[in-house]
Design a protein around this motif. Structure first.
Motif, PDB file in Angstrom:
ATOM      1  N   PRO A 186     -32.363 -45.860  -2.583  1.00  0.00           N
ATOM      2  CA  PRO A 186     -33.013 -44.774  -1.843  1.00  0.00           C
ATOM      3  C   PRO A 186     -34.525 -44.768  -2.080  1.00  0.00           C
ATOM      4  N   GLN A 187     -35.268 -44.637  -1.007  1.00  0.00           N
ATOM      5  CA  GLN A 187     -36.724 -44.545  -1.092  1.00  0.00           C
ATOM      6  C   GLN A 187     -37.127 -43.151  -0.618  1.00  0.00           C
ATOM      7  N   HIS A 188     -37.700 -42.362  -1.531  1.00  0.00           N
ATOM      8  CA  HIS A 188     -38.056 -40.985  -1.211  1.00  0.00           C
ATOM      9  C   HIS A 188     -39.091 -40.952  -0.091  1.00  0.00           C
ATOM     10  N   VAL A 189     -38.835 -40.090   0.897  1.00  0.00           N
ATOM     11  CA  VAL A 189     -39.737 -39.965   2.037  1.00  0.00           C
ATOM     12  C   VAL A 189     -40.495 -38.646   1.982  1.00  0.00           C
ATOM     13  N   ILE A 190     -39.749 -37.535   1.843  1.00  0.00           N
ATOM     14  CA  ILE A 190     -40.383 -36.217   1.922  1.00  0.00           C
ATOM     15  C   ILE A 190     -39.451 -35.149   1.364  1.00  0.00           C
ATOM     16  N   ASP A 191     -40.044 -34.068   0.896  1.00  0.00           N
ATOM     17  CA  ASP A 191     -39.314 -32.840   0.570  1.00  0.00           C
ATOM     18  C   ASP A 191     -39.761 -31.798   1.585  1.00  0.00           C
ATOM     19  N   PHE A 192     -38.819 -30.990   2.088  1.00  0.00           N
ATOM     20  CA  PHE A 192     -39.178 -29.973   3.076  1.00  0.00           C
ATOM     21  C   PHE A 192     -38.205 -28.808   3.020  1.00  0.00           C
ATOM     22  N   ASP A 193     -38.658 -27.670   3.545  1.00  0.00           N
ATOM     23  CA  ASP A 193     -37.806 -26.488   3.658  1.00  0.00           C
ATOM     24  C   ASP A 193     -36.991 -26.599   4.936  1.00  0.00           C
ATOM     25  N   LEU A 194     -35.680 -26.558   4.793  1.00  0.00           N
ATOM     26  CA  LEU A 194     -34.785 -26.607   5.946  1.00  0.00           C
ATOM     27  C   LEU A 194     -34.415 -25.183   6.334  1.00  0.00           C
ATOM     28  N   THR A 195     -34.769 -24.808   7.549  1.00  0.00           N
ATOM     29  CA  THR A 195     -34.404 -23.507   8.105  1.00  0.00           C
ATOM     30  C   THR A 195     -33.716 -23.745   9.441  1.00  0.00           C
ATOM     31  N   GLU A 196     -33.099 -22.698   9.978  1.00  0.00           N
ATOM     32  CA  GLU A 196     -32.417 -22.822  11.268  1.00  0.00           C
ATOM     33  C   GLU A 196     -33.386 -23.216  12.379  1.00  0.00           C
ATOM     34  N   LYS A 197     -34.634 -22.819  12.248  1.00  0.00           N
ATOM     35  CA  LYS A 197     -35.626 -23.087  13.291  1.00  0.00           C
ATOM     36  C   LYS A 197     -36.356 -24.413  13.099  1.00  0.00           C
ATOM     37  N   ARG A 198     -36.086 -25.093  12.007  1.00  0.00           N
ATOM     38  CA  ARG A 198     -36.769 -26.354  11.711  1.00  0.00           C
ATOM     39  C   ARG A 198     -36.362 -27.413  12.729  1.00  0.00           C
ATOM     40  N   LYS A 199     -37.332 -28.079  13.316  1.00  0.00           N
ATOM     41  CA  LYS A 199     -37.068 -29.164  14.260  1.00  0.00           C
ATOM     42  C   LYS A 199     -36.983 -30.471  13.481  1.00  0.00           C
ATOM     43  N   LEU A 200     -35.882 -31.168  13.656  1.00  0.00           N
ATOM     44  CA  LEU A 200     -35.704 -32.483  13.049  1.00  0.00           C
ATOM     45  C   LEU A 200     -35.669 -33.523  14.168  1.00  0.00           C
ATOM     46  N   ALA A 201     -35.978 -34.752  13.828  1.00  0.00           N
ATOM     47  CA  ALA A 201     -36.147 -35.796  14.844  1.00  0.00           C
ATOM     48  C   ALA A 201     -34.894 -36.039  15.691  1.00  0.00           C
ATOM     49  N   ARG A 202     -33.747 -36.239  15.057  1.00  0.00           N
ATOM     50  CA  ARG A 202     -32.576 -36.642  15.836  1.00  0.00           C
ATOM     51  C   ARG A 202     -31.338 -35.795  15.602  1.00  0.00           C
ATOM     52  N   VAL A 203     -31.426 -34.806  14.744  1.00  0.00           N
ATOM     53  CA  VAL A 203     -30.251 -33.986  14.456  1.00  0.00           C
ATOM     54  C   VAL A 203     -30.621 -32.516  14.449  1.00  0.00           C
TER      55      VAL A 203
END
Length: 97
Positions: free
Chosen positions: A40-57
């Motif tokens: 695994p190669q770490h990419v990012i840490d982020f806050d996941l919320t219902e309104k968060r836009k993700l690229a493909r999911v």
């Protein structure tokens, strides 16, 4: 409520990503899963919320998987999905030869 998530990319397969709760890290994942995923190669840490836009999911789909399985694996797009990003062919192909 936000959930702090760490995202990792696979060293084995392009566009294969693994999302885990940051507080758990990779320690709770099975050895089999990690062998299949590769280093695994770490990419990012982020806050996941219902309104968060993700690229493909959908963020809600990721959140449910994190709560039930402890991880979410985002698979690479299929070749057909990749073709959807391509521009349409020119109307007249008679000038390409």
């Amino acid at each position: 409520m936000a959930l702090l998530v760490s995202a990792y990319k696979s060293a084995k397969k392009d566009e294969l990503y693994l999302f885990v709760p940051k507080e758990d890290g990779l320690e709770k994942l099975s050895d089999e899963l990690l062998v299949m995923f590769g280093e695994p190669q770490h990419v990012i840490d982020f806050d996941l919320t219902e309104k968060r836009k993700l690229a493909r999911v959908d963020a809600e789909e990721v959140k449910k998987a994190l709560e039930t399985k402890g991880y979410f694996m985002q698979m690479p797009p299929s070749e057909i999905e990749k073709m959807g990003d391509m521009p349409p062919p020119p109307e007249h192909l008679d000038n390409i030869f």
